[in-house]
Scaffold this active site. Structure first.
Site: not given
Ligand code: GLU
Length: 304
Positions: A63, A66, A188, A240
């Site tokens: 992530s 992102k 993605y 998170y």
């Molecule tokens: N590719 C992971 C997912 O979609 C990303 C998770 C992450 O690092 O938050 O679950």
């Protein structure tokens, strides 16, 4: 500020404590990594670089990517981007579907999976060869041009990506995905599969500490205001359901990934990256969180 001395002393202190985290297991390939790896690298805007431990070993940035995709989409769309994705912490799991139903398919922020899927869709609509162009963008941010996707990780995630499939189709049903869900998901999974080492991540992210300008060729990637806004989003949504705790204990904008990496940015000063793959209960690197808390305490360099 003697970063080298502080980083060394904090590194050995955290290395000596029991690592109470556990490896991410929902993407099978992520479980194969050596759980004891622990690396740190700092890059400053006046070109000081220092790394310790496994800072040269590649890991799956997940992530963390992102933030890079958001930066590219923001540079293409400007403020129109926020018609498609919000800027509020979600208070729900990173892969949750629940808010989308009542919020008409507009994801709360670009760092939850729903938001990152919409950003991926925007990039597909705005790039000629999305995967290649995105990778060139990543490589143009630092002097390193060896950053690649991992086909192995992308395939491993694709094989178990049922929730992401659901998210992407659900958002499309509200009209907030323009392209084919399978293309958006492919982009993605590749985005999340990027492999970098701590040094590369800290160099790639330095433009966010430098008012949106790269250090390598002084290129303005984002305006000063856009760069501030990305930092604000990392501060409020980067960890998170532990973003508040990170602001409280570390006091820097940052982003983590389930591969165990964390990047933190001190605007106008430095980027610091920690990688240690075992995650705490909230999905953030156990040692990474502990290291950064101690680092900003010792250096007295948080943004607050
Ligand atoms: N590719 C992971 C997912 O979609 C990303 C998770 C992450 O690092 O938050 O679950």
């Amino acid at each position: 500020m003697n970063f080298e001395e502080i980083i060394q002393s904090v590194y050995y202190k955290i290395k000596a404590i029991e690592d109470r985290g556990s490896l991410a297991s929902y993407i099978p390939e992520l479980e194969k990594v050596d759980p004891d790896c622990f690396g740190v690298h700092i890059s400053t805007i006046d070109n000081f670089n220092f790394g310790i431990g496994n800072y040269n070993d590649k890991f799956s940035i997940q992530s963390i990517a992102k933030v890079i995709s958001l930066s590219l989409a923001y540079s293409k769309l400007g403020e129109k981007l926020w018609d498609r994705v919000g800027v509020e912490p979600s208070g729900t799991a990173f892969n949750s579907l629940v808010q989308l139903e009542v919020e008409n398919g507009k994801p709360r922020n670009p760092f939850i999976n729903a938001g990152a899927l919409v950003v991926s869709d925007i990039l597909i609509s705005n790039l000629n060869s999305p995967k290649e162009d995105f990778l060139s963008f990543v490589n143009s941010l630092s002097s390193n041009s060896e950053i690649c996707y991992s086909n192995r990780i992308a395939t491993s995630e694709k094989n178990v990506g049922f929730r992401n499939v659901a998210l992407c189709n659900f958002i499309k049903s509200f009209g907030n995905i323009e392209n084919e869900p399978s293309d958006v998901l492919d982009f993605y999974y590749n985005l999340c599969s990027l492999e970098m080492n701590c040094k590369e991540v800290s160099e790639v992210f330095i433009f966010l500490a430098n008012d949106g300008r790269t250090l390598v060729d002084n290129k303005q990637i984002l305006s000063k205001s856009q760069s501030k806004r990305i930092n604000a989003l990392m501060q409020t949504c980067g960890f998170y359901d532990e973003s508040g705790e990170f602001a409280f204990k570390v006091g820097l904008p940052g982003k983590s990934g389930v591969g165990g990496g964390i990047v933190a940015v001190h605007p106008k000063q430095y980027t610091i990256v920690v990688w240690s793959p075992k995650l705490n209960k909230k999905g953030n690197s156990y040692r990474g969180m502990r290291f950064l808390e101690e680092f900003t305490t010792k250096s007295e360099l948080s943004i607050f």
